[in-house]
Design an enzyme around this catalytic site. Structure first.
Site, short mmCIF file in Angstrom:
data_model
loop_
_atom_site.label_atom_id
_atom_site.label_comp_id
_atom_site.label_asym_id
_atom_site.label_seq_id
_atom_site.Cartn_x
_atom_site.Cartn_y
_atom_site.Cartn_z
N ASP A 135 0.92 -1.15 -0.02
CA ASP A 135 0.10 -0.02 0.06
C ASP A 135 0.89 1.31 0.02
O ASP A 135 1.72 1.23 0.76
CB ASP A 135 -0.91 -0.04 1.36
CG ASP A 135 -2.04 -0.90 1.26
OD1 ASP A 135 -2.13 -1.74 0.30
OD2 ASP A 135 -2.48 -1.30 2.41
N ASP B 35 -13.49 -3.53 -2.54
CA ASP B 35 -13.31 -3.73 -1.08
C ASP B 35 -14.80 -3.49 -0.31
O ASP B 35 -15.59 -3.08 -1.02
CB ASP B 35 -12.80 -2.21 -0.63
CG ASP B 35 -11.45 -1.81 -1.24
OD1 ASP B 35 -10.79 -2.74 -1.03
OD2 ASP B 35 -11.20 -0.68 -1.34
#
Length: 259
Positions: free
Chosen positions: A11, A130
């Site tokens: 990330d 997500d």
């Protein structure tokens, strides 16, 4: 059983690798390319770069970072974050990425999935989803903008639509589990894996090697993606693969020759 892939996820925020819990409380870890090179040496099958702020703040991923990674890595590189158009696909692939991951833009413009699959091939198109359980816990809903916005869209229906439009694989992250190190969301993964015929990458919640063994034994996930377990030195990729093989789960291990 097909060979399972082990995929470290980096990330990225402001060009640095970060990791937080449930998408907040981010801690800076280091340089994406240098970290990715370590994972490649440990036998990672692929690397994922996700710019976790690009979509929300409408910033583009820096092509230089992708180019440097592509030059220094020999394993496949998937890049996502801030992808909004077919031109963004073209730019990211031209910079050296092997696959492009889209999330928010796929919800806002589903035709982008079809367009990208037609132009670049389904193997280049990864739809990142997500999701988290709804209030009753009976189903799952899709979130966008880095997990900040609930679309109200049913996860399973969206996954099926992505496959129909031409997605090559689905990167499924459980927001309830992300960064918690309490294990993957097996219920969520089984719901999606049983509904689609394309590869599903499990993401969110890995805290131990046993979690990885469990996700492959109890779901039809094709790959496992994780960050916390590796970034803080709690395990290495090759250690994970050795344990998988001990548990009769097929994994790729390349033994380096000692000169």
């Amino acid at each position: 059983m097909l060979t399972k892939r082990i995929i470290p996820c980096l990330d990225i925020k402001n060009g640095k690798v970060v990791k937080g819990i449930n998408f907040v409380g981010l801690k800076e870890i280091g340089d994406p390319v240098e970290i990715a090179k370590i994972y490649e040496e440990q036998c990672a099958d692929e690397i994922v770069f996700l710019d976790i702020t690009a979509s929300f703040e409408e910033r583009e991923i820096i092509g230089e970072l992708i180019g440097r990674a592509a030059r220094e890595l020999s394993i496949p590189l998937t890049v996502g974050g801030g992808i909004r158009s077919i031109n963004d696909f073209r730019r990211i692939l031209a910079s050296g990425a092997d696959k492009v991951s889209i999330n928010s833009a796929a919800i806002e413009n589903p035709e982008l999935i079809h367009q990208a699959a037609n132009e670049f091939g389904v193997q280049c198109v990864v739809v990142a989803i997500d999701a988290k359980a709804n209030e009753s816990g009976s189903s799952f809903e899709v979130y966008i903008k880095g997990g900040r916005e609930n679309t109200g869209i049913d996860l399973v229906e969206w996954a099926k639509k992505c496959e129909k439009l031409g997605a090559g694989e689905i990167l499924l992250t459980s927001m309830d589990k992300d960064g918690t190190k309490t294990g993957y969301d097996l219920k969520m993964l089984n719901a999606v894996c049983s509904a689609v015929n394309i590869p599903v990458i499990a993401s969110g919640g890995c805290g131990s090697i046993s979690d990885i063994i469990e996700v492959f034994e109890k779901t039809k996930s094709d790959a496992a993606l994780f960050a916390s377990l590796f970034h803080y030195g709690e395990a290495t990729v090759d250690e994970v693969k050795e344990e998988l093989i001990k548990n009769r789960i097929p994994a790729r291990i390349i033994k380096k020759e000692i000169i």
